[in-house]
Design a protein around this motif. Structure first.
Motif, PDB file in Angstrom:
ATOM      1  N   PRO A 148      38.229 -21.238  51.659  1.00  0.00           N
ATOM      2  CA  PRO A 148      39.154 -21.468  50.753  1.00  0.00           C
ATOM      3  C   PRO A 148      38.884 -20.489  49.263  1.00  0.00           C
ATOM      4  N   VAL A 149      37.755 -20.022  49.139  1.00  0.00           N
ATOM      5  CA  VAL A 149      37.606 -19.106  47.991  1.00  0.00           C
ATOM      6  C   VAL A 149      38.064 -17.763  48.648  1.00  0.00           C
ATOM      7  N   ALA A 150      37.801 -17.388  50.090  1.00  0.00           N
ATOM      8  CA  ALA A 150      38.147 -16.165  50.501  1.00  0.00           C
ATOM      9  C   ALA A 150      39.776 -16.124  50.385  1.00  0.00           C
ATOM     10  N   ILE A 151      40.432 -17.180  50.744  1.00  0.00           N
ATOM     11  CA  ILE A 151      41.751 -17.015  50.748  1.00  0.00           C
ATOM     12  C   ILE A 151      42.421 -17.031  49.526  1.00  0.00           C
ATOM     13  N   LEU A 152      41.819 -17.588  48.382  1.00  0.00           N
ATOM     14  CA  LEU A 152      42.374 -17.366  46.993  1.00  0.00           C
ATOM     15  C   LEU A 152      42.138 -15.916  46.801  1.00  0.00           C
ATOM     16  N   THR A 153      41.000 -15.424  46.987  1.00  0.00           N
ATOM     17  CA  THR A 153      40.679 -14.030  46.301  1.00  0.00           C
ATOM     18  C   THR A 153      41.757 -13.021  47.049  1.00  0.00           C
ATOM     19  N   VAL A 154      41.792 -13.217  48.418  1.00  0.00           N
ATOM     20  CA  VAL A 154      42.882 -12.191  48.917  1.00  0.00           C
ATOM     21  C   VAL A 154      43.971 -12.318  48.401  1.00  0.00           C
ATOM     22  N   ALA A 193      47.432  -6.434  42.762  1.00  0.00           N
ATOM     23  CA  ALA A 193      47.840  -5.050  43.482  1.00  0.00           C
ATOM     24  C   ALA A 193      49.362  -4.666  43.407  1.00  0.00           C
ATOM     25  N   GLY A 194      50.159  -5.773  43.458  1.00  0.00           N
ATOM     26  CA  GLY A 194      51.586  -5.550  43.592  1.00  0.00           C
ATOM     27  C   GLY A 194      52.101  -5.714  42.279  1.00  0.00           C
ATOM     28  N   ILE A 195      51.436  -5.813  41.179  1.00  0.00           N
ATOM     29  CA  ILE A 195      51.974  -5.612  39.871  1.00  0.00           C
ATOM     30  C   ILE A 195      52.608  -4.068  39.510  1.00  0.00           C
ATOM     31  N   THR A 196      53.843  -4.153  38.953  1.00  0.00           N
ATOM     32  CA  THR A 196      54.382  -2.793  38.808  1.00  0.00           C
ATOM     33  C   THR A 196      54.924  -2.778  37.746  1.00  0.00           C
ATOM     34  N   SER A 197      55.191  -1.659  36.876  1.00  0.00           N
ATOM     35  CA  SER A 197      55.266  -1.430  35.468  1.00  0.00           C
ATOM     36  C   SER A 197      56.633  -0.507  35.279  1.00  0.00           C
ATOM     37  N   THR A 198      57.460  -0.784  34.376  1.00  0.00           N
ATOM     38  CA  THR A 198      58.423   0.408  34.320  1.00  0.00           C
ATOM     39  C   THR A 198      58.695   0.574  32.760  1.00  0.00           C
ATOM     40  N   ARG A 199      59.237   1.490  32.183  1.00  0.00           N
ATOM     41  CA  ARG A 199      59.197   1.962  30.950  1.00  0.00           C
ATOM     42  C   ARG A 199      60.810   1.713  30.581  1.00  0.00           C
ATOM     43  N   SER A 200      61.170   1.025  29.372  1.00  0.00           N
ATOM     44  CA  SER A 200      62.509   0.711  28.914  1.00  0.00           C
ATOM     45  C   SER A 200      62.502   0.756  27.396  1.00  0.00           C
ATOM     46  N   ALA A 201      63.185   1.653  26.692  1.00  0.00           N
ATOM     47  CA  ALA A 201      63.235   1.796  25.343  1.00  0.00           C
ATOM     48  C   ALA A 201      61.829   1.565  24.591  1.00  0.00           C
ATOM     49  N   GLY A 202      60.947   2.462  25.205  1.00  0.00           N
ATOM     50  CA  GLY A 202      59.544   2.718  24.872  1.00  0.00           C
ATOM     51  C   GLY A 202      58.754   1.699  25.045  1.00  0.00           C
ATOM     52  N   LEU A 203      59.119   0.560  25.773  1.00  0.00           N
ATOM     53  CA  LEU A 203      58.228  -0.496  26.030  1.00  0.00           C
ATOM     54  C   LEU A 203      57.907  -0.670  27.522  1.00  0.00           C
TER      55      LEU A 203
END
Length: 385
Positions: free
Chosen positions: A26-32, A39-49
């Motif tokens: 279970p710890v391995a599954i949760l870690t993965v 890793a799937g977090i993406t960022s965008t800029r909008s109005a300087g934010l």
């Protein structure tokens, strides 16, 4: 404990091995899942934010947390009722309470809180990172916390190595008042009557069982006196006169005068009701009990909701093989319904033809007079009163 009681405390290495086997998957599954989420977090800029898209992290994190909670509850439930887990079985150890019986869900939950305190702190830190969007600092925060949490869990599991009382308890055991035993090199107390064990392991200086006379057998019979009646007594038939003549002719066969006390003359025209059927049980120590409709048997039986009128029959059990409320009996006078109340050591019945059948916990079984009921190391026979 390794003497008369034949108990062997589990070694720290076996404890650690069982914990790793239980929680590695279970710890391995949760870690993965969390790794893919971050890793799937993406960022965008909008109005300087800078706007972060954490939808994948929330989805995978929720799935991982849900699976971990379901797994943890299932493992705690099984261990609480039997002292067993996948890791415990493979390493040959069993968890128990301070009396050597199944530890219970509450004790297992408390042990888990103490052991996994560091991991829980890392999980809380992960939530804070997601809420406050500290993603750039996440590796610096979560990495050390996870390492420290894992190290803390390992130290707690093997902390019995520093117990001066025969390496019997770890820190989490002291908090939850639990014990862990090696059932390969010693006895399994959960299945054999707790710390004291069955009678074969009981101390030799136990007081003898006190035999108590049967309350049914010791009941003084009531001798009826003469009954006044206006109905004339009919003369005896010729056969009855022949009996009196034969007795007079052979005085050596005459009945004792007291025998008349046990003879009842049936009057003509008087209805004779069939006696009410009553059952009794005879314990293996010779005591008899006349059964009422509902009966509870155990070391210290107590009624559950709706059983306030139950007849309570406590049975001495020096070996502690009997649960506090072990059996529920329900009789209609001709037969008996026997139900095992989810006892630790179980129950069984042996029918008059010698067939022995184990009782399923919570499932009533109908038995007839002549049956022997086994509960723990004790037995009783069912018969008519």
């Amino acid at each position: 404990m390794s003497g008369t009681l034949a108990l062997v405390p589990a070694a720290p290495g076996k404890r650690l091995g069982a914990a790793v086997l239980d929680w590695l998957a279970p710890v391995a599954i949760l870690t993965v899942l969390l790794s893919f989420g971050f890793a799937g977090i993406t960022s965008t800029r909008s109005a300087g934010l800078i706007i972060y898209d954490t939808s994948l992290l929330a989805l995978l994190g929720s799935i991982g947390a849900g699976l971990a909670l379901v797994y943890a509850f299932a493992v705690a439930t099984v261990e609480g009722r039997s002292g067993n887990t996948i890791g415990n079985r493979l390493m040959g150890i069993r968890s128990a309470d301070k009396d050597g019986y199944a530890p219970g869900l509450g004790a297992v939950f408390l042990r888990g809180i103490v052991t996994g305190a560091g991991i829980l702190l890392a999980v809380l830190a992960s939530v804070l990172v997601a809420v406050f969007k500290w993603f750039d600092a996440a590796p610096l925060i979560l990495g050390p916390l996870l390492l420290l949490g894992t190290a803390w869990a390992a130290v707690v599991v093997v902390s019995s190595a520093w117990d001066r009382n025969g390496k019997l308890r770890g820190w989490h055991d002291r908090a939850a008042k639990t014990l862990v035993f090696d059932v390969v090199n010693g006895r399994n107390p959960v299945a054999t009557g707790g710390i004291e064990g069955p009678y074969s392991f009981a101390p030799l200086d136990l007081p003898p069982v006190q035999h108590v006379a049967s309350p049914v057998a010791s009941r003084t019979p009531v001798v009826p006196g003469p009954v006044a009646s206006e109905t004339p007594v009919e003369p005896l038939p010729p056969a009855a006169h022949a009996v009196h003549l034969d007795t007079a002719a052979h005085p050596e066969t005459a009945a004792h005068p007291d025998d008349a006390m046990d003879r009842t003359q049936v009057r003509a025209g008087v209805r004779q009701d069939a006696p009410e059927a009553v059952l009794r049980i005879t314990l293996d120590d010779g005591r008899d009990f006349r059964l009422e409709r509902t009966v509870l048997i155990g070391r210290n039986p107590a009624p559950a909701a709706g059983e306030s009128q139950a007849q309570l029959l406590p049975v001495p059990d020096p070996g502690r093989t009997i649960s506090k409320t072990h059996l529920h009996l329900l009789t209609d006078g001709t037969g008996l319904w026997v139900t095992d109340r989810h006892s630790t050591n179980g129950s069984a019945v042996t029918t008059p033809d010698g067939m022995r059948t184990a009782l399923q916990p919570g499932v009533p079984a109908y038995v007839s007079p002549g049956t022997t009921v086994h509960f723990g190391d004790r037995t009783f026979n069912v018969g008519h009163a």
